[in-house]
Enzyme design. Structure first.
Site, PDB file in Angstrom:
ATOM      1  N   PRO A  11     -28.137  40.229  25.751  1.00  0.00           N
ATOM      2  CA  PRO A  11     -27.249  39.469  24.880  1.00  0.00           C
ATOM      3  C   PRO A  11     -25.822  39.334  25.408  1.00  0.00           C
ATOM      4  O   PRO A  11     -25.257  40.281  25.952  1.00  0.00           O
ATOM      5  CB  PRO A  11     -27.255  40.273  23.568  1.00  0.00           C
ATOM      6  CG  PRO A  11     -27.765  41.617  23.924  1.00  0.00           C
ATOM      7  CD  PRO A  11     -28.688  41.411  25.086  1.00  0.00           C
ATOM      8  N   ASN A  12     -25.297  38.144  25.213  1.00  0.00           N
ATOM      9  CA  ASN A  12     -23.907  37.774  25.506  1.00  0.00           C
ATOM     10  C   ASN A  12     -23.620  37.599  26.998  1.00  0.00           C
ATOM     11  O   ASN A  12     -22.523  37.185  27.366  1.00  0.00           O
ATOM     12  CB  ASN A  12     -22.919  38.796  24.894  1.00  0.00           C
ATOM     13  CG  ASN A  12     -23.097  38.898  23.393  1.00  0.00           C
ATOM     14  OD1 ASN A  12     -23.055  37.885  22.696  1.00  0.00           O
ATOM     15  ND2 ASN A  12     -23.331  40.096  22.885  1.00  0.00           N
ATOM     16  N   ARG A  19     -16.224  35.628  28.740  1.00  0.00           N
ATOM     17  CA  ARG A  19     -16.334  36.766  27.825  1.00  0.00           C
ATOM     18  C   ARG A  19     -15.497  37.941  28.345  1.00  0.00           C
ATOM     19  O   ARG A  19     -15.783  38.463  29.433  1.00  0.00           O
ATOM     20  CB  ARG A  19     -17.809  37.175  27.760  1.00  0.00           C
ATOM     21  CG  ARG A  19     -18.060  38.423  26.985  1.00  0.00           C
ATOM     22  CD  ARG A  19     -19.451  38.982  27.249  1.00  0.00           C
ATOM     23  NE  ARG A  19     -19.642  40.171  26.454  1.00  0.00           N
ATOM     24  CZ  ARG A  19     -20.599  41.070  26.672  1.00  0.00           C
ATOM     25  NH1 ARG A  19     -21.462  40.890  27.648  1.00  0.00           N
ATOM     26  NH2 ARG A  19     -20.689  42.131  25.903  1.00  0.00           N
ATOM     27  N   TYR A  24     -15.188  42.098  32.249  1.00  0.00           N
ATOM     28  CA  TYR A  24     -16.377  41.632  32.976  1.00  0.00           C
ATOM     29  C   TYR A  24     -16.056  40.688  34.144  1.00  0.00           C
ATOM     30  O   TYR A  24     -16.960  40.289  34.881  1.00  0.00           O
ATOM     31  CB  TYR A  24     -17.341  40.950  31.997  1.00  0.00           C
ATOM     32  CG  TYR A  24     -17.829  41.893  30.913  1.00  0.00           C
ATOM     33  CD1 TYR A  24     -18.591  43.010  31.250  1.00  0.00           C
ATOM     34  CD2 TYR A  24     -17.511  41.693  29.572  1.00  0.00           C
ATOM     35  CE1 TYR A  24     -19.031  43.897  30.274  1.00  0.00           C
ATOM     36  CE2 TYR A  24     -17.945  42.570  28.581  1.00  0.00           C
ATOM     37  CZ  TYR A  24     -18.696  43.672  28.940  1.00  0.00           C
ATOM     38  OH  TYR A  24     -19.122  44.553  27.980  1.00  0.00           O
ATOM     39  N   ASN A  76     -30.022  44.203  33.154  1.00  0.00           N
ATOM     40  CA  ASN A  76     -28.780  44.418  32.406  1.00  0.00           C
ATOM     41  C   ASN A  76     -29.086  44.031  30.966  1.00  0.00           C
ATOM     42  O   ASN A  76     -29.068  42.850  30.612  1.00  0.00           O
ATOM     43  CB  ASN A  76     -27.627  43.581  32.968  1.00  0.00           C
ATOM     44  CG  ASN A  76     -26.315  43.899  32.250  1.00  0.00           C
ATOM     45  OD1 ASN A  76     -26.303  44.610  31.230  1.00  0.00           O
ATOM     46  ND2 ASN A  76     -25.221  43.375  32.763  1.00  0.00           N
ATOM     47  N   ALA A  79     -25.861  45.050  25.226  1.00  0.00           N
ATOM     48  CA  ALA A  79     -25.734  46.043  24.151  1.00  0.00           C
ATOM     49  C   ALA A  79     -27.075  46.666  23.754  1.00  0.00           C
ATOM     50  O   ALA A  79     -27.096  47.777  23.208  1.00  0.00           O
ATOM     51  CB  ALA A  79     -25.073  45.397  22.939  1.00  0.00           C
ATOM     52  N   ASP A  89     -39.373  51.950  25.718  1.00  0.00           N
ATOM     53  CA  ASP A  89     -40.831  52.063  25.735  1.00  0.00           C
ATOM     54  C   ASP A  89     -41.460  51.060  26.705  1.00  0.00           C
ATOM     55  O   ASP A  89     -42.442  51.372  27.388  1.00  0.00           O
ATOM     56  CB  ASP A  89     -41.409  51.851  24.336  1.00  0.00           C
ATOM     57  CG  ASP A  89     -41.174  53.035  23.409  1.00  0.00           C
ATOM     58  OD1 ASP A  89     -40.735  54.103  23.897  1.00  0.00           O
ATOM     59  OD2 ASP A  89     -41.425  52.897  22.194  1.00  0.00           O
ATOM     60  N   GLU A 100     -31.538  49.814  36.198  1.00  0.00           N
ATOM     61  CA  GLU A 100     -30.534  49.463  35.176  1.00  0.00           C
ATOM     62  C   GLU A 100     -29.254  49.004  35.878  1.00  0.00           C
ATOM     63  O   GLU A 100     -28.799  49.655  36.821  1.00  0.00           O
ATOM     64  CB  GLU A 100     -30.243  50.708  34.324  1.00  0.00           C
ATOM     65  CG  GLU A 100     -29.189  50.492  33.261  1.00  0.00           C
ATOM     66  CD  GLU A 100     -28.825  51.781  32.518  1.00  0.00           C
ATOM     67  OE1 GLU A 100     -28.961  52.887  33.098  1.00  0.00           O
ATOM     68  OE2 GLU A 100     -28.411  51.679  31.356  1.00  0.00           O
ATOM     69  N   HIS A 102     -25.191  47.438  35.225  1.00  0.00           N
ATOM     70  CA  HIS A 102     -24.066  47.061  34.360  1.00  0.00           C
ATOM     71  C   HIS A 102     -22.891  46.624  35.223  1.00  0.00           C
ATOM     72  O   HIS A 102     -22.622  47.221  36.269  1.00  0.00           O
ATOM     73  CB  HIS A 102     -23.613  48.229  33.481  1.00  0.00           C
ATOM     74  CG  HIS A 102     -24.670  48.708  32.557  1.00  0.00           C
ATOM     75  ND1 HIS A 102     -25.065  47.995  31.451  1.00  0.00           N
ATOM     76  CD2 HIS A 102     -25.455  49.803  32.606  1.00  0.00           C
ATOM     77  CE1 HIS A 102     -26.037  48.644  30.839  1.00  0.00           C
ATOM     78  NE2 HIS A 102     -26.300  49.746  31.520  1.00  0.00           N
ATOM     79  N   ARG A 109     -16.090  53.854  28.744  1.00  0.00           N
ATOM     80  CA  ARG A 109     -15.744  53.005  27.602  1.00  0.00           C
ATOM     81  C   ARG A 109     -16.025  53.735  26.280  1.00  0.00           C
ATOM     82  O   ARG A 109     -16.076  54.958  26.264  1.00  0.00           O
ATOM     83  CB  ARG A 109     -16.491  51.665  27.733  1.00  0.00           C
ATOM     84  CG  ARG A 109     -16.134  50.937  29.044  1.00  0.00           C
ATOM     85  CD  ARG A 109     -16.874  49.627  29.190  1.00  0.00           C
ATOM     86  NE  ARG A 109     -16.534  48.709  28.114  1.00  0.00           N
ATOM     87  CZ  ARG A 109     -17.238  47.609  27.827  1.00  0.00           C
ATOM     88  NH1 ARG A 109     -18.296  47.303  28.567  1.00  0.00           N
ATOM     89  NH2 ARG A 109     -16.869  46.831  26.837  1.00  0.00           N
TER      90      ARG A 109
HETATM   91  C1  DQA Z   1     -22.788  45.709  29.894  1.00  0.00           C
HETATM   92  C2  DQA Z   1     -22.242  46.954  29.201  1.00  0.00           C
HETATM   93  C3  DQA Z   1     -22.725  47.017  27.767  1.00  0.00           C
HETATM   94  O1  DQA Z   1     -22.179  48.159  27.109  1.00  0.00           O
HETATM   95  C4  DQA Z   1     -22.288  45.784  27.000  1.00  0.00           C
HETATM   96  O2  DQA Z   1     -22.813  45.805  25.694  1.00  0.00           O
HETATM   97  C5  DQA Z   1     -22.642  44.521  27.689  1.00  0.00           C
HETATM   98  C6  DQA Z   1     -22.436  44.439  29.135  1.00  0.00           C
HETATM   99  C7  DQA Z   1     -22.233  45.558  31.330  1.00  0.00           C
HETATM  100  O3  DQA Z   1     -22.818  44.841  32.117  1.00  0.00           O
HETATM  101  O4  DQA Z   1     -21.183  46.144  31.644  1.00  0.00           O
HETATM  102  O5  DQA Z   1     -23.030  43.534  27.090  1.00  0.00           O
HETATM  103  O6  DQA Z   1     -24.191  45.828  29.987  1.00  0.00           O
END
Ligand code: DQA
Length: 144
Positions: A11-12, A19, A24, A76, A79, A89, A100, A102, A109
């Site tokens: 998301p986002n 954003r 970011y 990624n 949230a 799962d 993973e 980010h 944070r």
């Molecule tokens: C994120 C870090 C997450 O905490 C956040 O909710 C994001 C972006 C990152 O890429 O730094 O949406 O995954």
């Protein structure tokens, strides 16, 4: 046939570039896709990059990664990282290695970002390098 690396974004992340640029940066998801595709070409890999704001899509795509024999998944989860037992799962349910990713370093944070349901199931985590986190994760996936 080149092996495929799935790059799944939650998301986002469709709003990257505008954003919270102070956190970011200014690169868009398309910029990241282009950078990954350039490197993947050199490595003889293919990139399948997707984004969704819906948790279930990410679960379905993790299953699909295994079904099509993807080499690895860079995930990624945005949230959902910090909330989703379903993604935890799903990562455990497949044999495809999941890395993973980010852009920011969630550990520096807010406290609610310190727990990662994704990280608890993933093979590895790369965070805090901005868009370069994705590239480093691709290098890791290549060497698996
Ligand atoms: C994120 C870090 C997450 O905490 C956040 O909710 C994001 C972006 C990152 O890429 O730094 O949406 O995954």
């Amino acid at each position: 046939m080149p092996e495929t690396v799935f790059v799944l974004n939650g998301p986002n992340l469709n709003l990257l570039g505008t954003r919270e640029p102070e956190i970011y940066g200014s690169a868009t998801l398309d910029d990241i896709a282009g950078m990954l595709e350039d490197r993947a070409r050199e490595l003889g890999l293919e990139i399948d990059l997707r984004q969704s704001n819906h948790e279930g899509h990410l679960v379905d795509w993790l299953h699909e990664a295994q079904a099509v024999g993807a080499k690895a998944v860079l995930l990624n989860a945005g949230a959902f990282t910090h909330t989703s037992v379903a993604l935890h799962d799903a990562i455990k349910a497949i044999r495809t290695p999941v890395i993973e990713v980010h852009l920011s370093n969630p550990h520096t944070r807010e406290a609610f970002r310190h727990k990662s349901f994704v990280g608890m199931a993933a093979k590895a985590t790369i965070a805090g390098f901005g868009p370069l986190s994705y590239l480093l994760a691709l290098e890791g996936a290549y060497r698996l």
